[in-house]
Write an enzyme that holds these catalytic residues in place. Sequence first.
Site, PDB file in Angstrom:
ATOM      1  N   SER A 167      -4.100  -0.857  -2.114  1.00  0.00           N
ATOM      2  CA  SER A 167      -4.201  -0.102  -0.861  1.00  0.00           C
ATOM      3  C   SER A 167      -4.709   1.314  -1.098  1.00  0.00           C
ATOM      4  O   SER A 167      -5.451   1.862  -0.275  1.00  0.00           O
ATOM      5  CB  SER A 167      -2.852  -0.068  -0.143  1.00  0.00           C
ATOM      6  OG  SER A 167      -1.884   0.630  -0.903  1.00  0.00           O
ATOM      7  N   TYR A 168      -4.337   1.897  -2.231  1.00  0.00           N
ATOM      8  CA  TYR A 168      -4.830   3.238  -2.567  1.00  0.00           C
ATOM      9  C   TYR A 168      -6.350   3.212  -2.765  1.00  0.00           C
ATOM     10  O   TYR A 168      -7.085   4.021  -2.191  1.00  0.00           O
ATOM     11  CB  TYR A 168      -4.144   3.743  -3.830  1.00  0.00           C
ATOM     12  CG  TYR A 168      -4.685   5.067  -4.337  1.00  0.00           C
ATOM     13  CD1 TYR A 168      -4.277   6.259  -3.761  1.00  0.00           C
ATOM     14  CD2 TYR A 168      -5.615   5.115  -5.380  1.00  0.00           C
ATOM     15  CE1 TYR A 168      -4.768   7.482  -4.212  1.00  0.00           C
ATOM     16  CE2 TYR A 168      -6.118   6.316  -5.824  1.00  0.00           C
ATOM     17  CZ  TYR A 168      -5.693   7.497  -5.244  1.00  0.00           C
ATOM     18  OH  TYR A 168      -6.197   8.698  -5.683  1.00  0.00           O
ATOM     19  N   ALA A 169      -6.813   2.260  -3.573  1.00  0.00           N
ATOM     20  CA  ALA A 169      -8.252   2.151  -3.825  1.00  0.00           C
ATOM     21  C   ALA A 169      -9.017   1.844  -2.541  1.00  0.00           C
ATOM     22  O   ALA A 169     -10.100   2.382  -2.299  1.00  0.00           O
ATOM     23  CB  ALA A 169      -8.515   1.065  -4.874  1.00  0.00           C
TER      24      ALA A 169
END
Length: 263
Positions: A167-169
Site C-alpha cells: 500500500s505504501y508503494a
Amino acid sequence: MVNISEAAYISGNILSGKVAMVTGASRGIGAAAARLFAEQGASVMLVARTESELRKVTEDITTAGGNADYVAADLSSANGIEQAVQATIERFGRLDAAFNNAGIAVHMSSLLDETEEAFDQVQAVNYKGIWLAMKAQIKAMLETAGSGAIVNTSSVGSLKGNAGLGSYAASKRGVNSLTQTAAIEYGPAGIRINAIAPGTTLTEMIQQWVAVDPDIIEKISAMTPLRRAAEPMEIAQAAAWLLSDNASFITGVILPVDGGLTA
C-alpha cells in the site's frame, strides 16, 4: 513566460527571493529542506502536524538569519492544506515554490495481513494529501506569483513491486501519476511539477522498518552502488535544485535520488 535571470545560474543562493512552502517540515527530509531553502535565500513556510517540532526548526532557521514561519495543519484535510497555503500568502505575499514532503509509512505486512484501516490511512496522507496540496498550491501560484514550481516526494518503492510494502508503494506510484499529469496540465501556465524518489534515507520512517528487520539498512545498502543510505540533506538538495530556476526546463520528471539503487 518565466523570466530566468543570469544571476540565478551563478549565485549560490539558488532560491533567492522565492517564497517556498514545505510540508512535513518538522523532521527528517522536510526539516532539512526547510533549513536548506532558507540558506538558499527563500522565505519558507513550514507545515506539519506537530507544533512543538515546527517551532524548533523555525527558530533554528531564524536564529541562523533565515526568514521562516510555521503553521500546524492536518495535511490529509482540504481545510488544513488550504489554511496553510493561505497563511503562507498572508505572511509572505505569494507562493513561488512548494515541496510536498509529508507522508507516513506502514508497518511491513503482506497484502493479506494489512488492515483496511492502515491502507486507508496511508492513501489519505501519501496520495490524497499530495492531490489536495497541489490543488491549493497551483491555485495560489496562479493567483499570486503567476508561475511556480512544485516537487512531490515519492519513493524508489514506487518504481517496482515491494513485498511487504504494497500500500505504501502504491500510494507513491499514485504520486508519480499525479505529478506527471499536473505537469502536463499546468506547464502551459508556467508551473513546473516534478517528484523525487528517494532511496534508503536515515529518517525516523526507516527506523520503523528497522524495528521489524534490524538489518534492512545494511541489506539495501549492499544492493546500492554507493553502498550506503542517504542523509536527509542529500535528498533536500535535489528538491532545492528542482525548485530553482536552474531546473527551468525540467517538468514531469520522477527523479530517483537513491545512490544508484534503480540503475
